[in-house]
Write a protein that holds these residues in place. Sequence first.
Motif, mmCIF file in Angstrom:
data_model
loop_
_atom_site.group_PDB
_atom_site.id
_atom_site.type_symbol
_atom_site.label_atom_id
_atom_site.label_comp_id
_atom_site.label_asym_id
_atom_site.label_seq_id
_atom_site.Cartn_x
_atom_site.Cartn_y
_atom_site.Cartn_z
ATOM 1 N N UNK A 68 -10.845 -11.232 -31.952
ATOM 2 C CA UNK A 68 -11.883 -11.190 -33.404
ATOM 3 C C UNK A 68 -13.085 -11.914 -32.738
ATOM 4 N N UNK A 69 -14.082 -11.381 -32.074
ATOM 5 C CA UNK A 69 -15.448 -12.326 -32.011
ATOM 6 C C UNK A 69 -15.955 -12.752 -33.058
ATOM 7 N N UNK A 70 -16.248 -13.996 -33.365
ATOM 8 C CA UNK A 70 -16.935 -14.879 -34.276
ATOM 9 C C UNK A 70 -18.259 -15.269 -34.120
ATOM 10 N N UNK A 71 -18.907 -14.178 -35.112
ATOM 11 C CA UNK A 71 -20.655 -14.157 -35.363
ATOM 12 C C UNK A 71 -21.192 -15.719 -34.705
ATOM 13 N N UNK A 72 -20.577 -16.823 -35.293
ATOM 14 C CA UNK A 72 -20.767 -18.101 -34.738
ATOM 15 C C UNK A 72 -20.595 -18.925 -33.328
ATOM 16 N N UNK A 73 -20.086 -17.601 -32.705
ATOM 17 C CA UNK A 73 -20.477 -17.835 -31.117
ATOM 18 C C UNK A 73 -20.785 -16.699 -30.487
ATOM 19 N N UNK A 74 -21.164 -15.338 -31.699
ATOM 20 C CA UNK A 74 -21.938 -13.649 -30.518
ATOM 21 C C UNK A 74 -21.605 -13.643 -29.414
ATOM 22 N N UNK A 75 -23.298 -14.378 -29.064
ATOM 23 C CA UNK A 75 -23.737 -13.779 -27.465
ATOM 24 C C UNK A 75 -22.511 -13.994 -26.513
ATOM 25 N N UNK A 76 -21.915 -15.401 -26.275
ATOM 26 C CA UNK A 76 -21.062 -15.662 -25.459
ATOM 27 C C UNK A 76 -19.620 -15.246 -25.349
ATOM 28 N N UNK A 77 -19.158 -15.089 -26.570
ATOM 29 C CA UNK A 77 -17.869 -14.121 -26.288
ATOM 30 C C UNK A 77 -18.462 -12.950 -26.920
ATOM 31 N N UNK A 78 -19.344 -12.377 -27.056
ATOM 32 C CA UNK A 78 -19.530 -10.908 -27.069
ATOM 33 C C UNK A 78 -20.126 -10.704 -25.435
ATOM 34 N N UNK A 79 -20.350 -11.319 -25.424
ATOM 35 C CA UNK A 79 -20.469 -10.704 -23.376
ATOM 36 C C UNK A 79 -19.819 -10.547 -22.305
ATOM 37 N N UNK A 80 -18.786 -12.302 -22.697
ATOM 38 C CA UNK A 80 -17.328 -12.302 -22.302
ATOM 39 C C UNK A 80 -16.953 -10.615 -22.540
ATOM 40 N N UNK A 81 -16.968 -10.205 -23.131
ATOM 41 C CA UNK A 81 -15.556 -9.483 -23.759
ATOM 42 C C UNK A 81 -16.606 -8.151 -23.193
#
Length: 242
Positions: free
Chosen positions: A174-187
Amino acid sequence: MMAPLRIFNHWRFCTFDPTGMGGGYKRRERFNNAVFISPKRDFLFTKNEKCANVTARISLQHLVAGRQLPENFKDIDRWFAPLLQPSDLRLPRIDDINDIPFKFAVVRNPYSRLLSFFLNAKRENFASKLGLDPGMNFADFIAQVTEQTPEEMNRHWKIQYYNIFCDVIRYDHFIRFENFEEDFRNVMSRFGAKTEIHSVHKGQSNAGTKIAANYTTEIARKVREKFAIDFESFGYSTELPV
């Protein structure tokens, strides 16, 4: 896969329930439209409204396209877009969708997700559905939606556990919206060299910074109790964010 075949598969999935998913037509249609699967079947993403949903799915469409998509590309008609629907897989049973090796979604603190919808949405578009006046305040809105069952809830405020079908899909991340950009880019980097995020943010309210101004103890209690499964499933504290 040709669009006519994809349209037929969508209709078959929703109408006849060939995978044994159960529920009615509307539930299966919502599931088929909410789940996005890469053409290589190596990841699955489920949209979750008010959680950077459009930005995430459009970025993923560009990631897997294998061709240049128009900058203003929209995926309203799923059968013309690169990412697949569950119906395209012709699964013998719905649980087989969990064989996809990486399944993820974006989730958000229930307090800020509800407030974000209330602050951004046009009241006249949803007030009548709740039996409320467009001049409602946040307390009125929360009082009404917390009286609804998950089945009655609009997807923009629906309990996230059910909105992303956690009763069907066994998620890996689960990607947290609060840390969206970093986590989503990693995925994204796991599945392709392109990690460009196609942001479509519009009229952002920064709801997370307005919690204190809009929540009372009573409003927080209603949200905490109604959305308890979200707080527990996604690891959010039930304390109001500072």
